[in-house]
Design a protein around this motif. Structure first.
Motif, PDB file in Angstrom:
ATOM      1  N   ASP A  87      -1.531  -8.288   5.805  1.00 23.36           N
ATOM      2  CA  ASP A  87      -1.893  -9.639   5.737  1.00 23.36           C
ATOM      3  C   ASP A  87      -2.005  -9.768   7.306  1.00 23.36           C
ATOM      4  N   GLN A  88      -3.437 -10.127   8.147  1.00 26.60           N
ATOM      5  CA  GLN A  88      -3.653  -9.941   9.201  1.00 26.60           C
ATOM      6  C   GLN A  88      -3.084 -11.473   9.927  1.00 26.60           C
ATOM      7  N   ALA A  89      -2.747 -12.162   9.151  1.00 33.03           N
ATOM      8  CA  ALA A  89      -1.965 -13.376   9.508  1.00 33.03           C
ATOM      9  C   ALA A  89      -0.585 -13.198  10.045  1.00 33.03           C
ATOM     10  N   ILE A  90      -0.167 -12.030   9.592  1.00 24.09           N
ATOM     11  CA  ILE A  90       1.309 -11.981   9.983  1.00 24.09           C
ATOM     12  C   ILE A  90       1.318 -11.291  11.565  1.00 24.09           C
ATOM     13  N   ARG A  91       1.919 -11.696  12.390  1.00 20.90           N
ATOM     14  CA  ARG A  91       2.081 -11.150  13.755  1.00 20.90           C
ATOM     15  C   ARG A  91       2.546  -9.777  13.526  1.00 20.90           C
ATOM     16  N   ARG A  92       1.589  -8.680  14.052  1.00 22.00           N
ATOM     17  CA  ARG A  92       2.032  -7.230  13.769  1.00 22.00           C
ATOM     18  C   ARG A  92       3.274  -6.728  14.722  1.00 22.00           C
ATOM     19  N   ARG A  93       4.038  -6.038  13.823  1.00 23.68           N
ATOM     20  CA  ARG A  93       5.404  -5.632  14.228  1.00 23.68           C
ATOM     21  C   ARG A  93       5.194  -4.196  14.665  1.00 23.68           C
ATOM     22  N   GLY A  94       6.084  -3.793  15.328  1.00 26.60           N
ATOM     23  CA  GLY A  94       5.931  -2.490  15.794  1.00 26.60           C
ATOM     24  C   GLY A  94       6.170  -1.221  14.851  1.00 26.60           C
ATOM     25  N   ASP A  95       6.569  -1.648  13.813  1.00 31.77           N
ATOM     26  CA  ASP A  95       6.499  -0.664  12.486  1.00 31.77           C
ATOM     27  C   ASP A  95       5.377  -0.537  11.897  1.00 31.77           C
ATOM     28  N   ILE A  96       4.234  -1.499  11.954  1.00 34.77           N
ATOM     29  CA  ILE A  96       3.042  -1.292  11.249  1.00 34.77           C
ATOM     30  C   ILE A  96       2.112  -1.077  12.463  1.00 34.77           C
ATOM     31  N   ARG A  97       1.994   0.519  12.701  1.00 37.87           N
ATOM     32  CA  ARG A  97       0.928   1.070  13.503  1.00 37.87           C
ATOM     33  C   ARG A  97      -0.259   1.119  13.252  1.00 37.87           C
ATOM     34  N   VAL A  98      -0.766   1.168  12.116  1.00 36.37           N
ATOM     35  CA  VAL A  98      -1.999   0.961  11.526  1.00 36.37           C
ATOM     36  C   VAL A  98      -2.204  -0.100  10.447  1.00 36.37           C
ATOM     37  N   ALA A  99      -3.352  -0.465  10.428  1.00 42.11           N
ATOM     38  CA  ALA A  99      -3.695  -1.115   8.835  1.00 42.11           C
ATOM     39  C   ALA A  99      -4.698  -0.381   8.309  1.00 42.11           C
ATOM     40  N   ARG A 100      -4.740   0.023   7.127  1.00 41.86           N
ATOM     41  CA  ARG A 100      -5.682   0.664   6.214  1.00 41.86           C
ATOM     42  C   ARG A 100      -6.778  -0.341   5.129  1.00 41.86           C
ATOM     43  N   LEU A 101      -5.927  -1.321   4.601  1.00 43.25           N
ATOM     44  CA  LEU A 101      -6.325  -2.317   3.787  1.00 43.25           C
ATOM     45  C   LEU A 101      -5.906  -3.522   4.243  1.00 43.25           C
ATOM     46  N   VAL A 102      -6.712  -4.457   4.394  1.00 44.47           N
ATOM     47  CA  VAL A 102      -6.244  -6.040   4.887  1.00 44.47           C
ATOM     48  C   VAL A 102      -6.703  -6.782   3.785  1.00 44.47           C
ATOM     49  N   TRP A 103      -6.060  -8.028   3.887  1.00 42.40           N
ATOM     50  CA  TRP A 103      -6.418  -9.355   3.058  1.00 42.40           C
ATOM     51  C   TRP A 103      -7.666  -9.797   3.479  1.00 42.40           C
ATOM     52  N   ALA A 104      -8.431 -10.302   2.715  1.00 40.96           N
ATOM     53  CA  ALA A 104      -9.702 -10.985   3.116  1.00 40.96           C
ATOM     54  C   ALA A 104      -9.230 -12.546   3.165  1.00 40.96           C
ATOM     55  N   GLU A 105     -10.189 -13.256   3.729  1.00 44.14           N
ATOM     56  CA  GLU A 105      -9.819 -14.760   3.958  1.00 44.14           C
ATOM     57  C   GLU A 105      -9.586 -15.387   2.444  1.00 44.14           C
ATOM     58  N   LYS A 106      -8.520 -16.026   2.162  1.00 45.06           N
ATOM     59  CA  LYS A 106      -8.441 -16.755   0.951  1.00 45.06           C
ATOM     60  C   LYS A 106      -8.982 -17.885   1.015  1.00 45.06           C
ATOM     61  N   GLN A 107      -9.457 -18.252  -0.214  1.00 42.66           N
ATOM     62  CA  GLN A 107     -10.211 -19.722  -0.562  1.00 42.66           C
ATOM     63  C   GLN A 107      -9.904 -20.002  -1.816  1.00 42.66           C
ATOM     64  N   TYR A 108      -8.536 -20.062  -2.225  1.00 43.15           N
ATOM     65  CA  TYR A 108      -8.134 -20.231  -3.747  1.00 43.15           C
ATOM     66  C   TYR A 108      -8.524 -21.545  -4.175  1.00 43.15           C
ATOM     67  N   ARG A 109      -8.515 -22.664  -3.571  1.00 43.88           N
ATOM     68  CA  ARG A 109      -8.939 -23.960  -4.201  1.00 43.88           C
ATOM     69  C   ARG A 109     -10.532 -23.925  -4.831  1.00 43.88           C
ATOM     70  N   ARG A 110     -11.403 -23.234  -3.695  1.00 37.02           N
ATOM     71  CA  ARG A 110     -12.668 -23.161  -4.208  1.00 37.02           C
ATOM     72  C   ARG A 110     -12.863 -22.079  -5.207  1.00 37.02           C
ATOM     73  N   LEU A 111     -12.350 -21.020  -5.210  1.00 41.29           N
ATOM     74  CA  LEU A 111     -12.894 -19.856  -5.771  1.00 41.29           C
ATOM     75  C   LEU A 111     -12.081 -19.794  -7.147  1.00 41.29           C
ATOM     76  N   ARG A 112     -11.013 -20.307  -7.385  1.00 42.97           N
ATOM     77  CA  ARG A 112     -10.126 -20.356  -8.611  1.00 42.97           C
ATOM     78  C   ARG A 112     -10.610 -21.583  -9.322  1.00 42.97           C
ATOM     79  N   GLN A 113     -11.295 -22.405  -9.128  1.00 44.86           N
ATOM     80  CA  GLN A 113     -12.271 -23.218  -9.983  1.00 44.86           C
ATOM     81  C   GLN A 113     -12.770 -22.765 -10.997  1.00 44.86           C
ATOM     82  N   ALA A 114     -12.798 -23.247 -12.367  1.00 37.96           N
ATOM     83  CA  ALA A 114     -13.553 -22.730 -13.449  1.00 37.96           C
ATOM     84  C   ALA A 114     -15.027 -22.476 -13.061  1.00 37.96           C
ATOM     85  N   ALA A 115     -15.566 -21.201 -13.265  1.00 40.28           N
ATOM     86  CA  ALA A 115     -17.225 -20.983 -12.732  1.00 40.28           C
ATOM     87  C   ALA A 115     -17.736 -21.675 -13.956  1.00 40.28           C
TER      88      ALA A 115
END
Length: 277
Positions: free
Chosen positions: A249-277
């Motif tokens: 999650d790129q919202a977390i301040r990167r620590r020294g032990d995380i040297r690379v990111a390979r897969l990252v969280w996309a922007e979450k929009q739970y309130r809108r996306l989780r409404q019944a389609a």
């Protein structure tokens, strides 16, 4: 031994994969002798399809198991809306029809059932290894052969430094996902798991049966299928664990032990996306 700043091996002897703990060339030589096809399953139901799927697939083409045969299995309630991308040679995309649910929690829990059913049919005849991933994330770095093993799970980026006393296991004794004091090894994120097809089949079927047991008890696990996945891997130790580099999650301040990111969280929009389609 190449990383002194992080835990690279579990108490039961399984590796924890970090940047600097593997040699890609050695892996290419080892797996190059095998006739490998790797599956990648993803669920794109309701509004999640429009918001996330195209970016997930496009970035997977750039970074996921590059140079190897891959079959993307997209589980969706609208197969006709799945974007048609230009795929590299040896890579293909298939769709699987699933029903939308009234509650996002039910979609989350039903994922294990749908996967278990699919792994009973063509998928296990087409691929040797399969990864199951959430759609609301995207690749930014190489996700390759170092991730392969009989059973694979992922350290949660929010809880990988916490002791098990403080991670969000299900503490309800009525739930099949219950983990009591002293139980649990790490906290695993259900956004990425995988392994050999029969092992993933057993995981998904076991988790779904646990969901059904909870329904009979009139309870719901704290974090739905993720809680059941954590219980499963407490009882059936994973053969390999991926570090939070593999879903950061790129919202977390990167620590020294995380040297690379390979897969990252996309922007979450739970309130809108989780409404019944």
């Amino acid at each position: 031994r190449s990383r002194q700043d992080v835990l690279t091996c579990t108490p039961w002897g399984s590796p924890i994969v970090w940047e600097g703990t593997f040699d890609p060339e050695i892996l290419r030589q080892e797996y190059g002798r095998r006739n490998l096809t790797i599956g990648l399953t993803v669920f794109a139901v309701g509004r999640y399809l429009e918001k996330y799927l195209e970016q997930f697939l496009e970035t997977a083409e750039e970074h996921f198991m590059v140079g190897w045969r891959v079959i993307y299995y997209v589980f969706t309630d609208r197969p006709g809306a799945v974007p048609r991308l230009g795929l590299a040679p040896g890579r293909q995309l298939q769709t699987r029809m699933v029903e939308n649910q009234k509650r996002w929690q039910d979609i989350s829990m039903m994922r294990m059932h749908w996967l278990s059913q699919a792994l009973d049919t063509a998928i296990c005849r087409e691929v040797q290894y399969v990864f199951c991933m959430d759609v609301d994330q995207f690749f930014v770095g190489a996700f390759g052969l170092e991730a392969l093993a009989e059973s694979v799970t992922l350290l949660h980026s929010y809880f990988y430094r916490w002791t098990r006393s403080y991670v969000p296991y299900d503490r309800n004794p009525r739930s099949a996902a219950f983990l009591g004091p002293g139980e649990g090894d790490f906290y695993y994120h259900a956004a990425v798991f995988g392994g050999l097809c029969p092992r993933v089949k057993n995981l998904t079927e076991s988790c779904f049966q646990a969901v059904l047991q909870d329904k009979r008890q009139g309870v719901e696990a704290r974090w739905q299928e993720e809680s059941h996945l954590n219980k499963y891997f407490w009882q059936h130790k994973p053969a390999k664990i991926l570090s939070p580099e593999y879903c950061w999650d790129q919202a977390i301040r990167r620590r020294g032990d995380i040297r690379v990111a390979r897969l990252v969280w996309a922007e979450k929009q739970y309130r809108r996306l989780r409404q019944a389609a």
